[in-house]
Scaffold this active site. Structure first.
Site, PDB file in Angstrom:
ATOM      1  N   ARG B  37      28.621   8.734  52.385  1.00 19.22           N
ATOM      2  CA  ARG B  37      28.286   9.505  51.192  1.00 19.22           C
ATOM      3  C   ARG B  37      29.223  10.699  51.154  1.00 19.22           C
ATOM      4  O   ARG B  37      29.493  11.311  52.196  1.00 19.22           O
ATOM      5  CB  ARG B  37      26.824   9.938  51.234  1.00 19.22           C
ATOM      6  CG  ARG B  37      26.247  10.257  49.870  1.00 19.22           C
ATOM      7  CD  ARG B  37      24.851   9.677  49.637  1.00 19.22           C
ATOM      8  NE  ARG B  37      23.892  10.099  50.638  1.00 19.22           N
ATOM      9  CZ  ARG B  37      23.021   9.279  51.224  1.00 19.22           C
ATOM     10  NH1 ARG B  37      23.002   7.997  50.934  1.00 19.22           N
ATOM     11  NH2 ARG B  37      22.170   9.736  52.124  1.00 19.22           N
ATOM     12  N   GLU B  86      37.640  35.513  58.999  1.00 22.87           N
ATOM     13  CA  GLU B  86      36.312  35.072  59.442  1.00 22.87           C
ATOM     14  C   GLU B  86      35.403  36.245  59.806  1.00 22.87           C
ATOM     15  O   GLU B  86      34.183  36.143  59.741  1.00 22.87           O
ATOM     16  CB  GLU B  86      36.451  34.136  60.648  1.00 22.87           C
ATOM     17  CG  GLU B  86      37.113  32.805  60.335  1.00 22.87           C
ATOM     18  CD  GLU B  86      38.623  32.906  60.187  1.00 22.87           C
ATOM     19  OE1 GLU B  86      39.221  33.911  60.634  1.00 22.87           O
ATOM     20  OE2 GLU B  86      39.217  31.980  59.609  1.00 22.87           O
ATOM     21  N   PHE B 111      36.651  28.674  64.464  1.00 22.88           N
ATOM     22  CA  PHE B 111      36.832  30.072  64.039  1.00 22.88           C
ATOM     23  C   PHE B 111      35.519  30.854  64.119  1.00 22.88           C
ATOM     24  O   PHE B 111      35.509  32.035  64.439  1.00 22.88           O
ATOM     25  CB  PHE B 111      37.420  30.127  62.628  1.00 22.88           C
ATOM     26  CG  PHE B 111      38.706  29.361  62.503  1.00 22.88           C
ATOM     27  CD1 PHE B 111      39.703  29.494  63.456  1.00 22.88           C
ATOM     28  CD2 PHE B 111      38.910  28.483  61.448  1.00 22.88           C
ATOM     29  CE1 PHE B 111      40.882  28.775  63.357  1.00 22.88           C
ATOM     30  CE2 PHE B 111      40.089  27.766  61.338  1.00 22.88           C
ATOM     31  CZ  PHE B 111      41.077  27.897  62.296  1.00 22.88           C
ATOM     32  N   ARG B 194      31.930  16.603  57.046  1.00 23.91           N
ATOM     33  CA  ARG B 194      32.254  16.784  55.633  1.00 23.91           C
ATOM     34  C   ARG B 194      33.159  15.627  55.152  1.00 23.91           C
ATOM     35  O   ARG B 194      33.577  14.779  55.934  1.00 23.91           O
ATOM     36  CB  ARG B 194      32.886  18.143  55.373  1.00 23.91           C
ATOM     37  CG  ARG B 194      33.983  18.565  56.305  1.00 23.91           C
ATOM     38  CD  ARG B 194      35.293  17.911  56.034  1.00 23.91           C
ATOM     39  NE  ARG B 194      35.708  18.085  54.648  1.00 23.91           N
ATOM     40  CZ  ARG B 194      36.677  17.404  54.060  1.00 23.91           C
ATOM     41  NH1 ARG B 194      37.321  16.474  54.734  1.00 23.91           N
ATOM     42  NH2 ARG B 194      37.016  17.617  52.800  1.00 23.91           N
TER      43      ARG B 194
END
Lengths: 278, 341
Positions: B37, B86, B111, B194
């Site tokens: 997905r 960051e 990070f 992701r």
């Protein structure tokens, strides 16, 4: 207690009281950052007794001006100012850094009334101030909230300060006022011998800040400059370079890095209190 | 680093037949032909944000590679591009959370864990602020080498008080975890998968709950205790082992902290099973050592092995090759377990 009406001479009297409390606090605890606390005393007095708005000591207003002691080691000066302003009893200062005290070595927002944000790891305050003002921009209830971030001059050797400055300047973050307690002395030496900060005003200007300069011990000038900074920050971030003296008010502490993180012994305490005066 | 972050490659799913040739940066962890997905985190956050106006999204120039760009597109007025910074990402998130917002702050796991550690620790966790730190490229999910391989993030964040630490397995779990971490009042670190994320748990009637380990499959010879994408791998390994008449159970532990020690102790105490903890993380300080320490403290005695990345800075290369080399591919797991039995 409404404070906006206090005159310059009344503010000067309070700054003197803050200095006496600083000495009493570090002497009693036999530890603490005495030099930087005496250096910041006038700045904190001007902010908490005059410049900052909606700082009720009884109820935490959502539209209050926020303050972050980014130079979070100078707690004796901070706690003394908060106590004198009425956030907690003066006697509580005697518990500074004691086990279980509401007055931790470094500021803790969950323990100390009046503290908006915890600090102590140097260099973080300006970023948090940015976040608060981003929140203010999208929260009508926060009204005219401004955030004042007090930084040490040694502290701005931390790269994170400039990361935050870059963002605040580029995005013109509104309502953000940085103050540099520019006493020229850090833990182990003068700043010029550690890592020189000059040209300090040009640096902030290049990052997109409006830069104001003031004698950090001249109460009249300090109040005028901080009020102007508050007003000008409507158009983007402002920094006030406050020219100060480490250990201000006690001759044998002034300008001495040895007094960065040290408390006076009994003899030094008596001499120092005499010099500050009643 | 900036050149890497600005790569404009389109993601090439493994199903397109690219296999080993897939770009090291964006290599898919999905097996060929596996159901996936797209951007489950981004879509779940957009959905949740419809009813949670306090949610804002912030990123340090990695919206596209953390799927936060989906949110940025849907809610441009609630999205902050903080630049490649960051520390200000975490500091500003703390400030927003102080005033009642719920920042979802995204970057790569390396990070957050390494560069922004002090800011997460002392501007977010110490204050117990409601910031959700969601980070891509967990463990060995990029072939770019040590600079981008977050092989140590679980160890680093496990040691931080107040922080909930989550390592989801698949798209299904990420979609469930987004509203769950929002419902938790406090800081959360979540590893993100992701892009085209595998779908693994759909057939298991799986319900994600913070702090709960779930038995996905029972078995008599081996108990896999696994987290993150390694649950996908050990489920495949369990199938392969079944062909050799080795019966393997799978306990999925997606919340690393707080650890569901009750369930873990109960399952590990069952006699006659080899316990194998599997994680996409260095052997130091992750789920394996957390489980081992708890079993020792609680007096549960069992045969115990770990599937984990070695205590080394890892090579760059194609992910399937690296997963084989470092022992976290399905075939490598099967081989290890057979060797231990």
């Amino acid at each position: 207690m409404p404070c906006s009406v206090l005159s310059v001479s009344e503010l000067e009297a309070r700054a003197k009281a803050v200095r006496r409390l600083v000495l009493k606090t570090t002497h009693h605890a036999r530890m603490g950052h005495t030099g930087g606390s005496l250096s910041e005393a006038d700045i904190l007095t001007a902010l908490f007794f005059r410049v900052m708005k909606n700082r009720d000591t009884e109820a935490e207003r959502v539209d209050r001006d926020r303050f972050i002691l980014s130079k979070g080691h100078s707690t004796p000066g901070y706690y003394s100012t908060l106590a004198l302003r009425g956030y907690f009893p003066l006697e509580t200062l005697d518990t500074f850094d004691a086990l279980g005290s509401i007055l931790q070595g470094h500021p803790d927002m969950h323990k100390t009334p009046g503290v908006d944000m915890s600090s102590g790891s140097l260099g973080q305050g300006l970023s948090v101030g940015i976040g608060i003002q981003l929140a203010a921009a999208r929260t009508p209830a926060m009204g005219d909230c401004h955030t004042f971030v007090l930084m040490g001059d040694g502290e701005i050797q931390e790269g994170q300060v400039w990361e935050a400055a870059l963002y605040a300047g580029a995005r013109k973050v509104r309502g953000l006022v940085g103050i540099v307690d520019y006493n020229g002395v850090q833990l182990a030496s003068n700043t010029i011998e550690a890592v020189n900060l000059e040209p300090i005003a040009d640096k902030w200007r290049a990052f997109g800040f409006t830069v104001l300069d003031t004698d950090g011990h001249d109460m009249g000038s300090l109040v005028e400059t901080l009020e102007k900074a508050r007003e000008l920050s409507a158009g983007g971030p402002v920094v006030v370079i406050a020219r100060t003296v480490k250990g201000k008010g006690v001759s044998f502490m002034e300008g001495k890095h040895e007094w960065h993180g040290k408390a006076p012994n009994d003899k030094e305490f008596a001499l120092a209190m005499e010099e500050i005066g009643a | 680093m900036s050149a890497i972050r600005h790569l404009r490659h389109a993601r090439k799913p493994a199903a397109a037949g690219k296999g080993l040739k897939t770009s090291a940066m964006i290599a898919s962890i999905a097996a060929e032909g596996q159901k996936t997905r797209s951007a489950p985190f981004g879509h779940a956050l957009v959905e949740l944000a419809k009813t949670r106006p306090e949610i804002v999204g912030l990123t340090a120039d990695l919206s596209k590679y953390t799927d936060l760009h989906i949110f940025a597109h849907a809610h441009p007025d609630r999205f902050y591009q903080m630049g490649m910074a960051e520390q200000v990402l975490m500091g500003a998130s703390a400030g927003l959370a102080l005033e009642g917002f719920m920042p979802f702050a995204t970057t790569y796991a390396v990070f957050a864990a390494r560069r922004a550690y002090d800011f997460i620790c002392l501007a977010i966790a110490e204050e117990n602020l409601n910031v959700k730190i969601c980070c891509a490229l967990p463990g060995l999910t990029t072939g770019y080498g040590p600079s981008h391989q977050a092989t140590d993030d679980l160890a680093i964040f496990r040691a931080m008080p107040n922080l909930v630490v989550i390592d989801p397995c698949d798209a299904n779990e990420i979609e469930q975890a987004v509203p769950a971490i929002a419902a938790h009042d406090g800081p959360v670190y979540m590893r993100l998968l992701r892009g085209n994320v595998p779908i693994v748990l759909d057939g298991y009637d799986y319900k994600f709950e913070i702090g709960k380990a779930k038995l996905l499959r029972d078995g008599a010879d081996v108990l896999f205790v696994s987290t993150g994408l390694m649950t996908m791998r050990v489920l495949e390994a369990a199938e392969a082992l079944a062909a050799d008449r080795v019966s393997a159970a799978v306990l999925h532990v997606s919340t690393i902290k707080p650890l569901d020690v009750e369930t873990i102790r109960r399952e590990c105490a069952r006699a006659g099973r080899l316990v194998v903890v599997a994680e996409n993380h260095t052997i130091c300080g992750g789920l394996g050592e957390a489980v081992a320490a708890d079993l020792t403290r609680s007096g549960v005695r069992t045969a115990f092995r770990q599937i984990a990345l070695p205590d080394q800075f890892l090579d760059a290369g194609a992910l399937p090759t690296l997963h084989d080399r470092y022992g976290i591919s399905t075939s490598a797991i099967v081989a290890s377990v057979k060797g231990w039995l």
